[in-house]
Design a protein around this motif. Structure first.
Motif: not given
Ligand code: AVI
Length: 320
Positions: A184-208
């Motif tokens: 209704q008019d009370t409640g909330g959303l606590l959410i974890g969001v991955d941020t934009k960063k250096d492409a090398d760090i992202l590449h390594a995270a998904y190409n371990d």
């Protein structure tokens, strides 16, 4: 509607199951695609757990530090006496990082895997005997209904892990609207969001370097074979993940290394040499970009917490 794929099935596959229809529809498109939800059979879930232990995959480590280091402030923002609802709760591990300072009326963990959810809820109940825990077995990507009565404590949704990044932005808004619709008019959303960063760090995270993400991606084909009596030769595919900076997303694909013809649910599929099968997007957002998405779903930002490197953001929103 399935929020991951949000696609229409064009042909009637009357005699086929919903899974078969969805997979056949995805593989009949150009480029071919399969929903990331098919990663998570038993082996895929174990492989994902192994990913979360990798040095290169910083997400769980950084998110945990943000939640623990800012626990008092996060719990104060949530307030006391709320119903905490966690879609995709799995092992109910992350809520434990908040519970020492969180005064809840109830906790509703949701997951598609009933047995695992039940066991996790029992184990949490052993440690927090006074907490009312009511697990709900459901696929939250298909819709959310927590059946709260008007006099129940208002819901706060907890959606950590940057899972929201696996939705296309429009579907992420739809998903947040579905959560907003439970308030209704009370409640909330606590959410974890991955941020934009250096492409090398992202590449390594998904190409371990240990190749765990590659196994996780290829296991999706094994899962399809067993779900749909298929004969896809997994040796004919390799993991292919890249960061598309323009779109702000990791794109995961399976690349076919040589012409291949395979059956799935009684249908024939042709894969050309070099052809890509899309399996997952993982969107990365500047906090301000994500706040705009949340606003269009009916939420206003209360506070954003980040690590010193700004690799990840935990955000709290309230309904407007
Ligand atoms: C579950 N989800 C948030 C993960 C991600 O980072 O998008 C899935 C994943 N895919 C490859 N590695 C991790």
């Amino acid at each position: 509607m399935n929020l991951f794929t949000a696609q229409k099935i064009e042909q009637p596959f009357d005699e086929l199951t919903q899974v078969a229809q969805e997979v056949i529809a995805g593989l009949s498109q150009s480029p071919k695609q399969v929903s990331p939800k098919y990663f998570y059979d038993e082996k895929g879930s174990a492989l994902f757990d192994a990913i979360t232990e990798l040095d290169e995959y910083y997400v769980p480590r950084v998110e945990k530090a943000i939640l623990v280091d800012n626990r008092a402030e996060i719990c104060a923002a949530i307030g006391s006496g709320m119903t905490l609802v966690e879609p995709g709760a799995g092992s109910c591990e992350k809520i434990r990082w908040l519970l020492p300072e969180l005064d809840l009326a109830a906790y509703i963990p949701m997951d598609i895997s009933g047995e695992h959810l039940q066991a996790s809820a029992v184990s949490l109940g052993d440690d927090y005997a006074e907490l009312k825990i009511t697990p709900q077995v459901c696929d939250h990507t298909l819709g959310i209904d927590i059946h709260l009565a008007a006099d129940d404590a208002p819901p706060v949704f907890f959606y950590p892990g940057s899972s929201v990044g696996n939705f296309e932005p429009e579907a992420a808004v739809q998903f947040m609207r579905a959560m907003r619709a439970q308030m209704q008019d009370t409640g909330g959303l606590l959410i974890g969001v991955d941020t934009k960063k250096d492409a090398d760090i992202l590449h390594a995270a998904y190409n371990d370097s240990a190749g765990v993400t590659a196994q996780f991606n290829i296991n999706l084909l094994d899962n399809l074979n067993s779900l749909l009596e298929g004969d896809i030769d997994t040796d004919k595919f390799v993991h292919h993940a890249l960061y598309n900076a323009e779109r702000g997303r990791i794109e995961m694909h399976l690349r076919c290394t040589g012409r291949h013809s395979a059956q799935l649910a009684g249908q024939q599929f042709e894969f050309a040499e070099g052809e890509l099968v899309h399996t997952e997007y993982s969107y990365k957002y500047h906090p301000d970009e994500f706040i705009e998405l949340a606003r269009s779903a009916g939420f206003a930002p209360v506070k954003v917490w980040q690590d010193d490197d700004r690799w990840f953001a935990v955000m709290y929103f309230e309904p407007v």
